[in-house]
Design an enzyme around this catalytic site. Structure first.
Site, PDB file in Angstrom:
ATOM      1  N   HIS A 157      35.493  18.439 -15.982  1.00 15.72           N
ATOM      2  CA  HIS A 157      36.275  17.500 -16.802  1.00 15.72           C
ATOM      3  C   HIS A 157      35.641  17.346 -18.175  1.00 15.72           C
ATOM      4  O   HIS A 157      34.421  17.390 -18.318  1.00 15.72           O
ATOM      5  CB  HIS A 157      36.415  16.134 -16.131  1.00 15.72           C
ATOM      6  CG  HIS A 157      35.113  15.523 -15.693  1.00 15.72           C
ATOM      7  ND1 HIS A 157      34.463  15.924 -14.540  1.00 15.72           N
ATOM      8  CD2 HIS A 157      34.344  14.554 -16.243  1.00 15.72           C
ATOM      9  CE1 HIS A 157      33.355  15.213 -14.404  1.00 15.72           C
ATOM     10  NE2 HIS A 157      33.253  14.393 -15.430  1.00 15.72           N
ATOM     11  N   PHE A 158      36.507  17.168 -19.162  1.00 13.27           N
ATOM     12  CA  PHE A 158      36.095  16.780 -20.506  1.00 13.27           C
ATOM     13  C   PHE A 158      36.396  15.299 -20.669  1.00 13.27           C
ATOM     14  O   PHE A 158      37.469  14.829 -20.273  1.00 13.27           O
ATOM     15  CB  PHE A 158      36.878  17.548 -21.579  1.00 13.27           C
ATOM     16  CG  PHE A 158      36.423  18.962 -21.759  1.00 13.27           C
ATOM     17  CD1 PHE A 158      35.449  19.282 -22.692  1.00 13.27           C
ATOM     18  CD2 PHE A 158      36.992  19.980 -21.015  1.00 13.27           C
ATOM     19  CE1 PHE A 158      35.034  20.595 -22.869  1.00 13.27           C
ATOM     20  CE2 PHE A 158      36.583  21.296 -21.181  1.00 13.27           C
ATOM     21  CZ  PHE A 158      35.606  21.609 -22.108  1.00 13.27           C
ATOM     22  N   HIS A 159      35.451  14.571 -21.266  1.00 15.96           N
ATOM     23  CA  HIS A 159      35.708  13.201 -21.696  1.00 15.96           C
ATOM     24  C   HIS A 159      36.085  13.244 -23.177  1.00 15.96           C
ATOM     25  O   HIS A 159      35.383  13.885 -23.967  1.00 15.96           O
ATOM     26  CB  HIS A 159      34.431  12.357 -21.628  1.00 15.96           C
ATOM     27  CG  HIS A 159      33.818  12.196 -20.275  1.00 15.96           C
ATOM     28  ND1 HIS A 159      33.930  11.041 -19.548  1.00 15.96           N
ATOM     29  CD2 HIS A 159      33.057  13.040 -19.527  1.00 15.96           C
ATOM     30  CE1 HIS A 159      33.251  11.166 -18.411  1.00 15.96           C
ATOM     31  NE2 HIS A 159      32.716  12.370 -18.369  1.00 15.96           N
ATOM     32  N   ASP A 207      40.244   7.266 -18.138  1.00 16.22           N
ATOM     33  CA  ASP A 207      39.044   7.010 -17.336  1.00 16.22           C
ATOM     34  C   ASP A 207      39.097   5.578 -16.801  1.00 16.22           C
ATOM     35  O   ASP A 207      39.437   4.640 -17.523  1.00 16.22           O
ATOM     36  CB  ASP A 207      37.784   7.213 -18.192  1.00 16.22           C
ATOM     37  CG  ASP A 207      36.529   7.311 -17.344  1.00 16.22           C
ATOM     38  OD1 ASP A 207      35.899   8.380 -17.345  1.00 16.22           O
ATOM     39  OD2 ASP A 207      36.173   6.311 -16.672  1.00 16.22           O
ATOM     40  N   ILE A 208      38.751   5.425 -15.511  1.00 11.32           N
ATOM     41  CA  ILE A 208      38.857   4.111 -14.862  1.00 11.32           C
ATOM     42  C   ILE A 208      37.784   3.141 -15.371  1.00 11.32           C
ATOM     43  O   ILE A 208      37.961   1.921 -15.301  1.00 11.32           O
ATOM     44  CB  ILE A 208      38.789   4.276 -13.323  1.00 11.32           C
ATOM     45  CG1 ILE A 208      39.412   3.081 -12.614  1.00 11.32           C
ATOM     46  CG2 ILE A 208      37.367   4.512 -12.833  1.00 11.32           C
ATOM     47  CD1 ILE A 208      39.694   3.334 -11.136  1.00 11.32           C
ATOM     48  N   HIS A 256      24.169  14.189 -15.732  1.00  3.37           N
ATOM     49  CA  HIS A 256      25.067  13.021 -15.682  1.00  3.37           C
ATOM     50  C   HIS A 256      26.451  13.318 -15.131  1.00  3.37           C
ATOM     51  O   HIS A 256      27.386  12.556 -15.366  1.00  3.37           O
ATOM     52  CB  HIS A 256      25.185  12.335 -17.060  1.00  3.37           C
ATOM     53  CG  HIS A 256      23.877  11.862 -17.591  1.00  3.37           C
ATOM     54  ND1 HIS A 256      23.214  10.764 -17.092  1.00  3.37           N
ATOM     55  CD2 HIS A 256      23.063  12.379 -18.544  1.00  3.37           C
ATOM     56  CE1 HIS A 256      22.066  10.615 -17.722  1.00  3.37           C
ATOM     57  NE2 HIS A 256      21.942  11.593 -18.607  1.00  3.37           N
ATOM     58  N   GLN A 257      26.600  14.428 -14.401  1.00  3.20           N
ATOM     59  CA  GLN A 257      27.902  14.677 -13.764  1.00  3.20           C
ATOM     60  C   GLN A 257      27.965  13.879 -12.460  1.00  3.20           C
ATOM     61  O   GLN A 257      27.092  14.011 -11.601  1.00  3.20           O
ATOM     62  CB  GLN A 257      28.104  16.168 -13.477  1.00  3.20           C
ATOM     63  CG  GLN A 257      29.502  16.465 -12.935  1.00  3.20           C
ATOM     64  CD  GLN A 257      29.746  17.952 -12.704  1.00  3.20           C
ATOM     65  OE1 GLN A 257      28.810  18.753 -12.707  1.00  3.20           O
ATOM     66  NE2 GLN A 257      30.998  18.321 -12.513  1.00  3.20           N
ATOM     67  N   ASN A 296      29.947  17.223 -18.768  1.00  5.12           N
ATOM     68  CA  ASN A 296      28.682  17.220 -18.021  1.00  5.12           C
ATOM     69  C   ASN A 296      28.723  18.218 -16.869  1.00  5.12           C
ATOM     70  O   ASN A 296      29.755  18.336 -16.193  1.00  5.12           O
ATOM     71  CB  ASN A 296      28.427  15.823 -17.448  1.00  5.12           C
ATOM     72  CG  ASN A 296      28.292  14.757 -18.521  1.00  5.12           C
ATOM     73  OD1 ASN A 296      27.787  15.041 -19.595  1.00  5.12           O
ATOM     74  ND2 ASN A 296      28.745  13.550 -18.239  1.00  5.12           N
TER      75      ASN A 296
HETATM   76  P1  5GP Z   1      30.969  12.348 -15.147  1.00  7.02           P
HETATM   77  O1  5GP Z   1      29.772  11.457 -15.138  1.00  7.02           O
HETATM   78  O2  5GP Z   1      31.131  13.108 -13.854  1.00  7.02           O
HETATM   79  O3  5GP Z   1      31.021  13.245 -16.353  1.00  7.02           O
HETATM   80  O4  5GP Z   1      32.215  11.375 -15.314  1.00  7.02           O
HETATM   81  C1  5GP Z   1      33.089  11.024 -14.286  1.00  7.02           C
HETATM   82  C2  5GP Z   1      34.055  10.014 -14.854  1.00  7.02           C
HETATM   83  O5  5GP Z   1      35.094   9.820 -13.903  1.00  7.02           O
HETATM   84  C3  5GP Z   1      33.436   8.635 -15.150  1.00  7.02           C
HETATM   85  O6  5GP Z   1      33.598   8.318 -16.520  1.00  7.02           O
HETATM   86  C4  5GP Z   1      34.227   7.689 -14.236  1.00  7.02           C
HETATM   87  O7  5GP Z   1      34.503   6.450 -14.836  1.00  7.02           O
HETATM   88  C5  5GP Z   1      35.497   8.480 -13.957  1.00  7.02           C
HETATM   89  N1  5GP Z   1      36.106   8.175 -12.677  1.00  7.02           N
HETATM   90  C6  5GP Z   1      35.463   8.098 -11.471  1.00  7.02           C
HETATM   91  N2  5GP Z   1      36.340   7.800 -10.497  1.00  7.02           N
HETATM   92  C7  5GP Z   1      37.557   7.690 -11.098  1.00  7.02           C
HETATM   93  C8  5GP Z   1      38.865   7.388 -10.595  1.00  7.02           C
HETATM   94  O8  5GP Z   1      39.085   7.167  -9.408  1.00  7.02           O
HETATM   95  N3  5GP Z   1      39.875   7.374 -11.504  1.00  7.02           N
HETATM   96  C9  5GP Z   1      39.662   7.604 -12.828  1.00  7.02           C
HETATM   97  N4  5GP Z   1      40.727   7.556 -13.638  1.00  7.02           N
HETATM   98  N5  5GP Z   1      38.450   7.886 -13.326  1.00  7.02           N
HETATM   99  C10 5GP Z   1      37.407   7.923 -12.474  1.00  7.02           C
END
Ligand code: 5GP
Length: 137
Positions: free
Chosen positions: A99-101, A30-31, A92-93, A86
């Protein structure tokens, strides 16, 4: 499905720090990590939310998640972690590609914080029956 950051990562248009790849799954860092080792695991199938994902992709994700969790535990040094998935902006998506974190939990005040406004179950028998009916079971 509209393009997302993750479809651009899958196509190679945007770079990522790849952790794992097979025919149906990609994992990368994650970035903006919530903790050291925060890793994202995505299907290659472009489904926006879990309810839209095929059983084949879901099975492929499920098959590899435990191994990825063990790798994140080993490298982060964390015995504890959250697996977060999410669906929908109010949930919070931010990126509309499933995706899974995997988020290491180094201590109670680091990593993922969760609000858990628990209620009490009312008429569980009727609710479970409605859900069984919705499943067609
Ligand atoms: P969500 O809130 O949709 O569950 O999480 C999206 C995740 O994607 C966030 O934790 C965010 O930091 C990550 N993310 C967003 N843009 C990028 C990107 O360009 N590269 C990477 N590696 N992660 C990203």
């Amino acid at each position: 499905m509209p393009e997302t950051i993750f479809s651009k990562i899958l196509s190679g248009e945007i770079p990522c720090h790849k952790v794992y790849e097979d025919a149906r799954v990609l994992a990368f860092l994650d970035i903006n990590p919530l903790a050291f080792g925060h890793t994202l695991v995505i299907p290659k199938e472009p489904a926006p939310t879990m309810d839209a994902l095929s059983e084949e992709s879901a099975a492929a994700l499920g098959a590899v998640l435990p191994r990825l969790c063990r790798a994140v535990m080993e490298v982060s040094g964390c015995r504890h972690y959250n697996l977060l998935q999410n669906n929908g902006a109010p949930a919070h998506q931010a990126v509309f590609h499933v995706h899974f974190h995997i988020i290491p939990k180094p201590s109670s005040d680091e990593g993922l914080g969760i609000g858990w406004p628990a209620g009490s179950l009312e008429d569980g028998a009727a609710l479970a029956e409605r859900l069984r009916n919705a499943l067609g079971a």
